[in-house]
Design a protein around this motif. Structure first.
Motif, mmCIF file in Angstrom:
data_model
loop_
_atom_site.group_PDB
_atom_site.id
_atom_site.type_symbol
_atom_site.label_atom_id
_atom_site.label_comp_id
_atom_site.label_asym_id
_atom_site.label_seq_id
_atom_site.Cartn_x
_atom_site.Cartn_y
_atom_site.Cartn_z
ATOM 1 N N LYS A 33 -11.700 -11.737 70.324
ATOM 2 C CA LYS A 33 -12.219 -11.106 71.537
ATOM 3 C C LYS A 33 -12.025 -9.596 71.559
ATOM 4 O O LYS A 33 -12.443 -8.927 72.495
ATOM 5 N N ASP A 34 -11.363 -9.061 70.529
ATOM 6 C CA ASP A 34 -11.122 -7.617 70.515
ATOM 7 C C ASP A 34 -11.597 -7.001 69.205
ATOM 8 O O ASP A 34 -11.001 -6.049 68.709
ATOM 9 N N ALA A 35 -12.660 -7.558 68.635
ATOM 10 C CA ALA A 35 -13.200 -7.041 67.381
ATOM 11 C C ALA A 35 -14.091 -5.828 67.646
ATOM 12 O O ALA A 35 -14.811 -5.785 68.647
ATOM 13 N N ARG A 36 -14.032 -4.844 66.753
ATOM 14 C CA ARG A 36 -14.871 -3.652 66.865
ATOM 15 C C ARG A 36 -15.493 -3.363 65.505
ATOM 16 O O ARG A 36 -14.984 -2.555 64.731
ATOM 17 N N SER A 37 -16.580 -4.032 65.223
ATOM 18 C CA SER A 37 -17.220 -3.904 63.917
ATOM 19 C C SER A 37 -17.691 -2.483 63.641
ATOM 20 O O SER A 37 -17.769 -2.058 62.478
ATOM 21 N N VAL A 38 -17.977 -1.731 64.697
ATOM 22 C CA VAL A 38 -18.473 -0.369 64.527
ATOM 23 C C VAL A 38 -17.460 0.513 63.802
ATOM 24 O O VAL A 38 -17.829 1.491 63.145
ATOM 25 N N ASP A 39 -16.182 0.164 63.885
ATOM 26 C CA ASP A 39 -15.149 0.955 63.214
ATOM 27 C C ASP A 39 -15.282 0.911 61.696
ATOM 28 O O ASP A 39 -14.637 1.697 60.988
ATOM 29 N N TYR A 40 -16.109 -0.025 61.179
ATOM 30 C CA TYR A 40 -16.223 -0.201 59.734
ATOM 31 C C TYR A 40 -17.580 0.256 59.181
ATOM 32 O O TYR A 40 -17.819 0.162 57.978
ATOM 33 N N ASP A 41 -18.449 0.750 60.054
ATOM 34 C CA ASP A 41 -19.785 1.149 59.605
ATOM 35 C C ASP A 41 -19.752 2.208 58.513
ATOM 36 O O ASP A 41 -20.588 2.224 57.617
ATOM 37 N N HIS A 42 -18.757 3.094 58.568
ATOM 38 C CA HIS A 42 -18.725 4.212 57.621
ATOM 39 C C HIS A 42 -18.334 3.783 56.205
ATOM 40 O O HIS A 42 -18.526 4.556 55.255
ATOM 41 N N ILE A 43 -17.836 2.564 56.041
ATOM 42 C CA ILE A 43 -17.483 2.110 54.682
ATOM 43 C C ILE A 43 -18.407 0.972 54.234
ATOM 44 O O ILE A 43 -18.049 0.181 53.365
ATOM 45 N N LYS A 44 -19.592 0.916 54.833
ATOM 46 C CA LYS A 44 -20.549 -0.134 54.473
ATOM 47 C C LYS A 44 -20.859 -0.115 52.979
ATOM 48 O O LYS A 44 -20.982 -1.173 52.343
ATOM 49 N N ASP A 45 -20.986 1.065 52.400
ATOM 50 C CA ASP A 45 -21.314 1.187 50.980
ATOM 51 C C ASP A 45 -20.209 1.852 50.167
ATOM 52 O O ASP A 45 -20.341 2.022 48.955
ATOM 53 N N ALA A 46 -19.111 2.231 50.816
ATOM 54 C CA ALA A 46 -18.023 2.922 50.126
ATOM 55 C C ALA A 46 -16.876 1.962 49.841
ATOM 56 O O ALA A 46 -16.638 1.023 50.599
ATOM 57 N N TYR A 47 -16.193 2.218 48.740
ATOM 58 C CA TYR A 47 -15.089 1.358 48.340
ATOM 59 C C TYR A 47 -13.751 2.002 48.704
ATOM 60 O O TYR A 47 -13.401 3.074 48.193
ATOM 61 N N ARG A 48 -12.984 1.332 49.567
ATOM 62 C CA ARG A 48 -11.664 1.837 49.918
ATOM 63 C C ARG A 48 -10.697 1.615 48.754
ATOM 64 O O ARG A 48 -10.649 0.512 48.193
ATOM 65 N N PRO A 49 -9.909 2.628 48.382
ATOM 66 C CA PRO A 49 -8.939 2.460 47.295
ATOM 67 C C PRO A 49 -7.972 1.307 47.571
ATOM 68 O O PRO A 49 -7.445 1.180 48.677
ATOM 69 N N SER A 50 -7.761 0.465 46.570
ATOM 70 C CA SER A 50 -6.827 -0.677 46.614
ATOM 71 C C SER A 50 -7.231 -1.760 47.609
ATOM 72 O O SER A 50 -6.455 -2.674 47.879
ATOM 73 N N HIS A 51 -8.456 -1.679 48.151
ATOM 74 C CA HIS A 51 -8.953 -2.741 49.030
ATOM 75 C C HIS A 51 -9.821 -3.695 48.203
ATOM 76 O O HIS A 51 -10.129 -3.427 47.040
ATOM 77 N N ALA A 52 -10.221 -4.799 48.805
ATOM 78 C CA ALA A 52 -11.018 -5.805 48.097
ATOM 79 C C ALA A 52 -12.502 -5.460 48.040
ATOM 80 O O ALA A 52 -13.276 -6.227 47.466
#
Length: 303
Positions: A33-52
């Motif tokens: 009930k407290d999800a904010r998908s918009v916070d992740y829009d900027h990494i839609k095509d970018a790879y975060r270091p050490s993330h999956a």
């Protein structure tokens, strides 16, 4: 440890009536009930270091970048529910599972002679040592203010396990526990009993002598962590789980995107500076599920 506010209310759909299991599949639902998908829009095509991110794209050709997929620790909420059911089964056999935060970064609490559950949940870091808890909380707040993250260690003790749980080769009890713990998000290490310290010990130091105590065979020490030859020996099962720092941080990091172009990546939104306090019930749940599996296997093999 988290700025998110989730109710974590469980809706049981099938398999339970009047608070008793039916013997059929238990289906459940936990609504975010407290999800904010918009916070992740900027990494839609970018790879975060050490993330999956990259590994998922490499395997599946597509990934859920919105923060709630299989690579999210939110996935473990259902495991905690399953673990709660397993703990009810184990409690009928006087087996209990208890975990707590024993280290954050390089801050490690002294090993306790006894841990009470009230002490674990008396503070937000879930460390039963009040003095250590204060220092851990201060460290986590400092790391958060710097836009960084930090790892830690959870210690787990299973009390009351009978001797004889586990299989001698591929399904050794400690191997199954290790697999269960390493399946949890952000886990990088697992050790049982004396763990890596055993490598610097001699056999005369490490061996657990058998003794007779109140007409029961037990051991005077527990360097084995309650498991020998992959099978429980009736002593407390003691293990530790190491968690890495959360990959998504609020600092600029160099990376690349799906096209192979250089990009700068920085976290947005409400990412945890330290996941360890929230992982305590997850470790307990996976330990309970593993023990319940082996308990049922032992019972079925004797029918």
């Amino acid at each position: 440890s988290s700025q998110r506010t989730e109710e974590d209310r469980v809706e049981f759909l099938t398999g339970i009536i009047d608070a008793i299991s039916l013997g059929t599949t238990i289906a459940l639902l936990i609504r975010n009930k407290d999800a904010r998908s918009v916070d992740y829009d900027h990494i839609k095509d970018a790879y975060r270091p050490s993330h999956a991110d990259f590994a998922w794209d490499a395997k599946f050709g597509i990934r859920d970048f919105r923060g709630g997929g299989r690579a999210s620790a939110r996935e473990t909420a259902s495991r905690v529910v399953g673990g709660a059911v397993a703990q009810q089964l184990l409690s009928q056999q006087n087996i209990s599972v208890q975990a707590w935060v024993s280290a954050v970064g390089n801050l490690e609490m002294p090993y306790p002679s006894e841990v009470k559950e009230d002490a674990i949940y008396a503070n937000e870091v879930r460390c039963p040592n009040p003095q250590s808890a204060i220092k851990m909380i201060e460290l986590i707040k400092l790391v958060r203010s710097e836009g960084d993250s930090i790892g830690g260690v959870i210690t787990c003790v299973i009390k009351g396990p009978p001797a004889g749980l586990g299989e001698p080769v591929f399904d050794k009890l400690h191997a199954c526990l290790g697999k269960a713990m390493l399946s949890i998000n952000a886990v990088k290490g697992f050790e049982i009993g004396s763990g890596f310290n055993a490598a610097s010990m001699r056999g005369s130091q490490h061996n657990d002598p058998f003794i007779l105590n109140e007409n029961k065979i037990t051991t005077s020490t527990n360097n084995s962590g309650g498991i020998q030859g992959g099978i429980s020996n009736g002593q407390d099962i003691v293990f530790r789980v190491a968690f890495k720092p959360v990959a998504t941080i609020m600092k600029e990091q160099e990376s690349v995107n799906a096209a192979g172009e250089k990009v700068s990546v920085k976290g947005k939104g409400r990412h945890d500076p330290c996941v360890v306090p929230r992982a305590v019930p997850i470790v307990e749940a996976m330990a309970a599920l593993t023990l319940a599996d082996h308990f049922l296997r032992n019972r079925l093999s004797r029918i």
